[in-house]
Design a protein around this motif. Sequence first.
Motif, PDB file in Angstrom:
ATOM      1  N   LEU A 130     -16.517   4.384  11.250  1.00 13.57           N
ATOM      2  CA  LEU A 130     -16.257   3.597  11.692  1.00 13.57           C
ATOM      3  C   LEU A 130     -17.429   3.021  12.649  1.00 13.57           C
ATOM      4  N   GLY A 131     -18.380   2.046  11.910  1.00 16.26           N
ATOM      5  CA  GLY A 131     -19.471   0.953  12.626  1.00 16.26           C
ATOM      6  C   GLY A 131     -20.600   1.590  12.345  1.00 16.26           C
ATOM      7  N   THR A 132     -21.671   1.552  13.550  1.00 11.49           N
ATOM      8  CA  THR A 132     -23.018   2.230  13.509  1.00 11.49           C
ATOM      9  C   THR A 132     -23.438   3.636  14.754  1.00 11.49           C
ATOM     10  N   ALA A 133     -23.978   3.963  13.693  1.00 15.15           N
ATOM     11  CA  ALA A 133     -24.556   4.551  15.008  1.00 15.15           C
ATOM     12  C   ALA A 133     -25.311   5.859  14.726  1.00 15.15           C
ATOM     13  N   TRP A 134     -26.722   6.025  14.871  1.00 16.76           N
ATOM     14  CA  TRP A 134     -28.129   6.558  14.502  1.00 16.76           C
ATOM     15  C   TRP A 134     -28.434   6.172  13.663  1.00 16.76           C
ATOM     16  N   GLY A 135     -28.577   4.919  13.503  1.00 16.61           N
ATOM     17  CA  GLY A 135     -29.134   4.217  12.777  1.00 16.61           C
ATOM     18  C   GLY A 135     -28.800   4.303  10.916  1.00 16.61           C
ATOM     19  N   GLU A 136     -26.996   4.681  11.092  1.00 18.89           N
ATOM     20  CA  GLU A 136     -26.262   4.768   9.851  1.00 18.89           C
ATOM     21  C   GLU A 136     -24.909   3.979   9.921  1.00 18.89           C
ATOM     22  N   LYS A 137     -24.518   3.659   9.353  1.00 21.16           N
ATOM     23  CA  LYS A 137     -23.373   2.303   9.399  1.00 21.16           C
ATOM     24  C   LYS A 137     -22.302   2.807   8.309  1.00 21.16           C
ATOM     25  N   ALA A 138     -21.017   3.480   8.894  1.00 18.77           N
ATOM     26  CA  ALA A 138     -19.883   3.414   7.782  1.00 18.77           C
ATOM     27  C   ALA A 138     -19.457   2.276   6.541  1.00 18.77           C
ATOM     28  N   PRO A 139     -18.732   2.543   5.975  1.00 20.51           N
ATOM     29  CA  PRO A 139     -18.082   0.870   4.608  1.00 20.51           C
ATOM     30  C   PRO A 139     -17.151   0.585   5.491  1.00 20.51           C
ATOM     31  N   VAL A 140     -16.380   0.923   6.402  1.00 24.99           N
ATOM     32  CA  VAL A 140     -15.491   0.272   6.454  1.00 24.99           C
ATOM     33  C   VAL A 140     -15.065  -0.898   6.296  1.00 24.99           C
ATOM     34  N   SER A 141     -14.755  -2.351   6.343  1.00 24.17           N
ATOM     35  CA  SER A 141     -15.026  -3.460   7.132  1.00 24.17           C
ATOM     36  C   SER A 141     -13.877  -3.524   8.573  1.00 24.17           C
ATOM     37  N   THR A 142     -15.535  -3.732   9.789  1.00 29.88           N
ATOM     38  CA  THR A 142     -15.239  -4.100  10.896  1.00 29.88           C
ATOM     39  C   THR A 142     -15.799  -4.961  11.364  1.00 29.88           C
ATOM     40  N   THR A 196       0.733  -1.286  -0.128  1.00 22.96           N
ATOM     41  CA  THR A 196      -0.043   0.333   0.112  1.00 22.96           C
ATOM     42  C   THR A 196       0.790   1.001  -0.024  1.00 22.96           C
ATOM     43  N   ASP A 197       0.532   2.470  -0.866  1.00 19.36           N
ATOM     44  CA  ASP A 197       0.951   3.422  -0.833  1.00 19.36           C
ATOM     45  C   ASP A 197      -0.009   4.390  -1.188  1.00 19.36           C
ATOM     46  N   GLN A 198      -0.233   5.006   0.310  1.00 17.29           N
ATOM     47  CA  GLN A 198      -1.738   5.766   0.684  1.00 17.29           C
ATOM     48  C   GLN A 198      -1.431   7.167   1.464  1.00 17.29           C
ATOM     49  N   LYS A 199      -1.939   8.494  -0.075  1.00 16.61           N
ATOM     50  CA  LYS A 199      -2.550   9.649   0.522  1.00 16.61           C
ATOM     51  C   LYS A 199      -3.528   9.898   1.401  1.00 16.61           C
ATOM     52  N   ILE A 200      -3.244  10.547   2.501  1.00 14.94           N
ATOM     53  CA  ILE A 200      -4.591  10.587   3.746  1.00 14.94           C
ATOM     54  C   ILE A 200      -4.380  12.255   3.956  1.00 14.94           C
ATOM     55  N   VAL A 201      -5.540  13.095   3.440  1.00 14.56           N
ATOM     56  CA  VAL A 201      -6.262  13.975   3.769  1.00 14.56           C
ATOM     57  C   VAL A 201      -7.118  13.744   4.880  1.00 14.56           C
ATOM     58  N   PRO A 202      -7.350  15.382   5.455  1.00 16.51           N
ATOM     59  CA  PRO A 202      -8.724  15.019   5.940  1.00 16.51           C
ATOM     60  C   PRO A 202     -10.205  14.729   5.950  1.00 16.51           C
ATOM     61  N   GLY A 203     -10.887  13.883   6.562  1.00 16.28           N
ATOM     62  CA  GLY A 203     -12.016  13.414   6.617  1.00 16.28           C
ATOM     63  C   GLY A 203     -12.306  12.325   5.956  1.00 16.28           C
ATOM     64  N   GLU A 204     -10.891  12.079   5.672  1.00 17.54           N
ATOM     65  CA  GLU A 204     -10.313  10.452   4.848  1.00 17.54           C
ATOM     66  C   GLU A 204      -9.887   9.574   5.939  1.00 17.54           C
ATOM     67  N   VAL A 205     -10.635   7.913   5.466  1.00 16.56           N
ATOM     68  CA  VAL A 205      -9.834   7.181   6.750  1.00 16.56           C
ATOM     69  C   VAL A 205      -8.953   6.245   5.849  1.00 16.56           C
ATOM     70  N   ASN A 206      -8.083   5.874   7.168  1.00 14.03           N
ATOM     71  CA  ASN A 206      -7.227   4.976   6.539  1.00 14.03           C
ATOM     72  C   ASN A 206      -7.203   3.356   7.523  1.00 14.03           C
ATOM     73  N   TRP A 207      -7.562   2.649   7.275  1.00 15.43           N
ATOM     74  CA  TRP A 207      -8.104   1.083   8.441  1.00 15.43           C
ATOM     75  C   TRP A 207      -7.287   0.335   7.786  1.00 15.43           C
ATOM     76  N   MET A 208      -6.129  -0.476   8.429  1.00 15.98           N
ATOM     77  CA  MET A 208      -5.333  -0.966   8.999  1.00 15.98           C
ATOM     78  C   MET A 208      -4.783  -2.519   9.374  1.00 15.98           C
ATOM     79  N   ILE A 209      -5.753  -3.820   8.931  1.00 14.85           N
ATOM     80  CA  ILE A 209      -5.854  -4.867  10.078  1.00 14.85           C
ATOM     81  C   ILE A 209      -4.533  -5.914  10.088  1.00 14.85           C
ATOM     82  N   ALA A 210      -3.960  -5.453  11.006  1.00 16.93           N
ATOM     83  CA  ALA A 210      -2.946  -6.303  11.572  1.00 16.93           C
ATOM     84  C   ALA A 210      -2.788  -7.832  11.751  1.00 16.93           C
ATOM     85  N   GLY A 211      -3.769  -8.051  11.745  1.00 16.30           N
ATOM     86  CA  GLY A 211      -4.112  -9.349  11.936  1.00 16.30           C
ATOM     87  C   GLY A 211      -2.499 -10.194  12.646  1.00 16.30           C
TER      88      GLY A 211
END
Length: 310
Positions: free
Chosen positions: A173-185, A96-111
């Motif tokens: 991440l996750g769920t709140a107020w009936g909404e769900k984020a697309p990140v795999s958790t 992975t070679d990923q630039k991150i800017v405000p409002g975005e999310v990087n999610w790395m699963i170490a496993g």
Amino acid sequence: MSWNPAFNPGPLTTDPASIETVIVPRARDLGGFEVRRALPAAARRMVGPFVFFDQMGPAEFITGSGIDVRPHPHIGLGTVTYLLNGHFIHKDSLGTDQKIVPGEVNWMIAGRGITHSERTDATVRQAKHELFGVQTWLALPENKEEMTPAFEHHGADALPFLEANGLRARLILGTAWGEKAPVSTFGDLFYVDAVLEAGARMPMPDGHEDRGLHVLDGSVIIAGQEFETGKMVVFRPGDAITLQAGSRGARLMLLGGDTLNGPRYIWWNFVSSSKERIEEAKEAWRRGDWADGPFHLPPGDTDEFIPLPG
């Protein structure tokens, strides 16, 4: 999204007993760059699956400088990076070679094991620049601790955004107020960036076992007490919580979820339900067998790495 009935605040919380713990983060120097660490703390090791919480900045870098977090390993956790200002480059051993800017999310699963680095790119270093953000670790469920490592990046437009009555909230991440984020958790959790205008009220997401918040800026009033910048507040399970921003408004990170089915051990960058597994990871990093061992350096960032602490 402009309106959501679950986002409407109820009566303000008045019972002081709803506040279970207040954490004052401690400063840590990461080599020319200071973070404020709220988790783990003596008063509270975890909030739901969140085992680590670092506020980065706000900081200003002079021309020619930036962050250089050299390649280092992780096991047994997921790391989430979220920025409010500035940007940097994430590289990991998956390629992975990923630039991150405000409002975005990087999610790395170490496993079972991953190595990554985070650095300010050369173009940004050519002028003064700022950085402000949060990095958190989530302990993985026991049946996911040895999963294949993975990485996801999601842009700001992909994350649910709610706005109403002086409130703005992005679900990371996750769920709140009936909404769900697309990140795999895994399991029940939530992680939210919330902005409140002065005097605005906000309901904490309900239906989660553990809940807390961290004040990034401004202040919030809960049960007649005012909590200012830098404080983390953890709530008693089951209570309906509605808070109010102070006179300067507030920027908050909301977090929580189900507690795990057992303790997690943390040593350096390793998290596991097994002390023996952490010892294995320590020895693997100490050997430094990047070709055939369980850890590999990120392609394009192999000239240096963080050694195992003494």
